[in-house]
Design a protein around this motif. Structure first.
Motif, PDB file in Angstrom:
ATOM      1  N   PRO A   1      62.119 -20.280 -27.375  1.00  0.00           N
ATOM      2  CA  PRO A   1      62.877 -21.618 -27.112  1.00  0.00           C
ATOM      3  C   PRO A   1      63.396 -22.149 -28.565  1.00  0.00           C
ATOM      4  CG  PRO A   1      60.379 -22.069 -27.424  1.00  0.00           C
ATOM      5  CD  PRO A   1      60.773 -20.483 -27.443  1.00  0.00           C
ATOM      6  N   MET A   2      63.092 -21.510 -29.627  1.00  0.00           N
ATOM      7  CA  MET A   2      63.644 -21.745 -30.966  1.00  0.00           C
ATOM      8  C   MET A   2      64.760 -20.997 -31.279  1.00  0.00           C
ATOM      9  SD  MET A   2      61.058 -19.545 -30.690  1.00  0.00           S
ATOM     10  CE  MET A   2      59.638 -20.388 -31.188  1.00  0.00           C
ATOM     11  N   GLY A   3      65.722 -21.395 -32.165  1.00  0.00           N
ATOM     12  CA  GLY A   3      67.012 -20.565 -32.531  1.00  0.00           C
ATOM     13  C   GLY A   3      66.699 -19.460 -33.522  1.00  0.00           C
ATOM     14  N   ARG A   4      67.487 -18.534 -33.804  1.00  0.00           N
ATOM     15  CA  ARG A   4      67.213 -17.836 -34.864  1.00  0.00           C
ATOM     16  C   ARG A   4      67.291 -18.217 -36.326  1.00  0.00           C
ATOM     17  NH1 ARG A   4      70.407 -12.097 -32.872  1.00  0.00           N
ATOM     18  NH2 ARG A   4      69.097 -12.070 -31.043  1.00  0.00           N
ATOM     19  N   GLN A   5      67.932 -19.334 -36.428  1.00  0.00           N
ATOM     20  CA  GLN A   5      67.717 -20.232 -37.686  1.00  0.00           C
ATOM     21  C   GLN A   5      66.483 -20.620 -37.829  1.00  0.00           C
ATOM     22  OE1 GLN A   5      70.289 -20.466 -40.138  1.00  0.00           O
ATOM     23  NE2 GLN A   5      68.503 -21.140 -41.168  1.00  0.00           N
ATOM     24  N   ASP A   6      65.728 -21.335 -36.788  1.00  0.00           N
ATOM     25  CA  ASP A   6      64.341 -21.884 -36.622  1.00  0.00           C
ATOM     26  C   ASP A   6      63.588 -20.742 -37.082  1.00  0.00           C
ATOM     27  OD1 ASP A   6      65.285 -24.203 -36.118  1.00  0.00           O
ATOM     28  OD2 ASP A   6      65.190 -23.942 -34.044  1.00  0.00           O
ATOM     29  N   MET A   7      63.749 -19.453 -36.668  1.00  0.00           N
ATOM     30  CA  MET A   7      62.906 -18.521 -36.999  1.00  0.00           C
ATOM     31  C   MET A   7      62.948 -18.050 -38.340  1.00  0.00           C
ATOM     32  SD  MET A   7      63.248 -15.950 -33.641  1.00  0.00           S
ATOM     33  CE  MET A   7      62.463 -14.633 -34.210  1.00  0.00           C
TER      34      MET A   7
END
Length: 246
Positions: free
Chosen positions: A195-201
Motif C-alpha cells: 500500500p506504500m509507495g517506493r518513496q515510502d519504502m
C-alpha cells in the motif's frame, strides 16, 4: 505504539466518525487485536467507549507533537508512521496494518504522525477511558504487554534492517516482514500487497527511491519475485529467506 488525533477535532472534514455499525463482537480484527482476550460482556463495555473513525487516502489520524488524547485499533487499511527530523528530513518509522493498536505509548504527545495510505477504518477510544478499562482488567493489560513485546521485536528488526544489510537484503527483508505481518491477520499469500509507495519504502529503509526501484527490478529479473499491480508476488521464497538471513 501511537495515539489519538487532535487532527479530526481540528479538521472536521478529515474523517468520519460515530458508533461502529457492526459492534466489537463482530469486528473483523477482533481475534488478532489486543481485544481478543475480552469476553462478550467485556466487549460490550468497551464498545460503549468506542467511536468508529474512517479516513480517506492522505488524511492524517494524528500529527507528531499533538497531545496524545486517544488510542486507536486499526480495523482496515494501512497508515504510514513518520517522524520529521530537526533538519527537516522525513523518516518513515513504520506502517500500521489491521490489528495494530496505536497510541499506547506513555508520552503526552505523539512522537510520530500517522497518515492514511488509502481508505482506513479505525476504532477510537479516549486515552483516559481506555486506561481505566486496562486497570480493571488485568488480562487486557497482559495482552497489551504482549503486543508491546511484539512491537519491540519489530523495532529491533528495523535496527538490524538499517544496519549491516546490503540494499538488496533490506528490500527482501522488508517484503518478508510484510508477508509475515499480513499472515498474522489471516491473509497468507505469496502475493504481498504494497500500500506504500517506493518513496515510502526508501525513507523507511534508509535508501533512495532509485535504489529501491533498482533492487525490485533486479529481484524481478532474477525470478525471485514478480512485480504485479499493487504489490509483489514471491516466486522463490526459500531463496528470499536465505538472502534476508544473510
Amino acid at each position: 505504539m501511537l495515539v489519538d488525533t487532535g487532527t479530526f477535532e481540528r479538521s472536521p472534514h478529515a474523517c468520519h466518525h460515530g458508533r461502529s455499525g457492526e459492534g466489537c463482537a463482530d469486528c473483523k480484527v477482533r481475534l488478532i487485536s489486543v481485544c481478543s482476550v475480552l469476553a462478550l460482556a467485556e466487549l460490550e463495555e468497551l464498545e460503549a467507549l468506542s467511536h468508529h473513525l474512517t479516513l480517506d487516502k492522505g488524511q492524517t489520524l494524528f500529527g507528531q507533537g499533538e497531545p496524545a488524547g486517544s488510542v486507536y485499533n486499526v480495523i482496515d487499511g494501512a497508515l504510514r508512521l513518520t517522524r520529521l527530523l530537526p533538519d527537516g528530513r522525513r523518516q518513515v518509522m513504520g506502517f500500521a496494518l489491521p490489528g495494530d493498536f496505536l497510541g499506547l505509548a506513555l508520552q503526552e504527545r505523539y512522537s510520530v504522525s500517522a497518515e492514511a495510505l488509502g481508505p482506513v477504518e479505525t476504532c477510537r477510544f479516549g486515552r483516559e477511558d481506555f486506561a481505566e478499562v486496562m486497570a480493571a482488567k488485568p488480562h487486557l493489560l497482559k495482552s497489551l504487554h504482549e503486543r508491546a513485546g511484539y512491537e519491540l521485536n519489530l523495532a529491533q528488526e528495523q535496527m538490524l534492517l538499517l544496519g549491516r544489510r546490503t540494499a538488496e537484503e533490506k528490500v527482501v527483508a522488508f517484503l518478508l516482514s510484510l508477508r509475515d505481518r499480513y499472515a498474522r491477520t489471516g491473509h497468507s499469500s505469496v502475493t504481498v500487497e504494497l500500500p506504500m509507495g517506493r518513496q515510502d519504502m526508501a525513507d523507511h529503509l534508509g535508501l533512495t527511491i532509485e535504489t529501491v526501484s533498482r533492487m525490485l527490478s533486479r529481484l524481478d529479473r532474477a525470478h525471485a519475485i514478480l512485480l504485479v499491480p499493487g504489490g509483489v508476488r514471491l516466486l522463490d521464497v526459500p531463496r528470499l529467506e536465505r538472502m534476508a538471513a544473510s
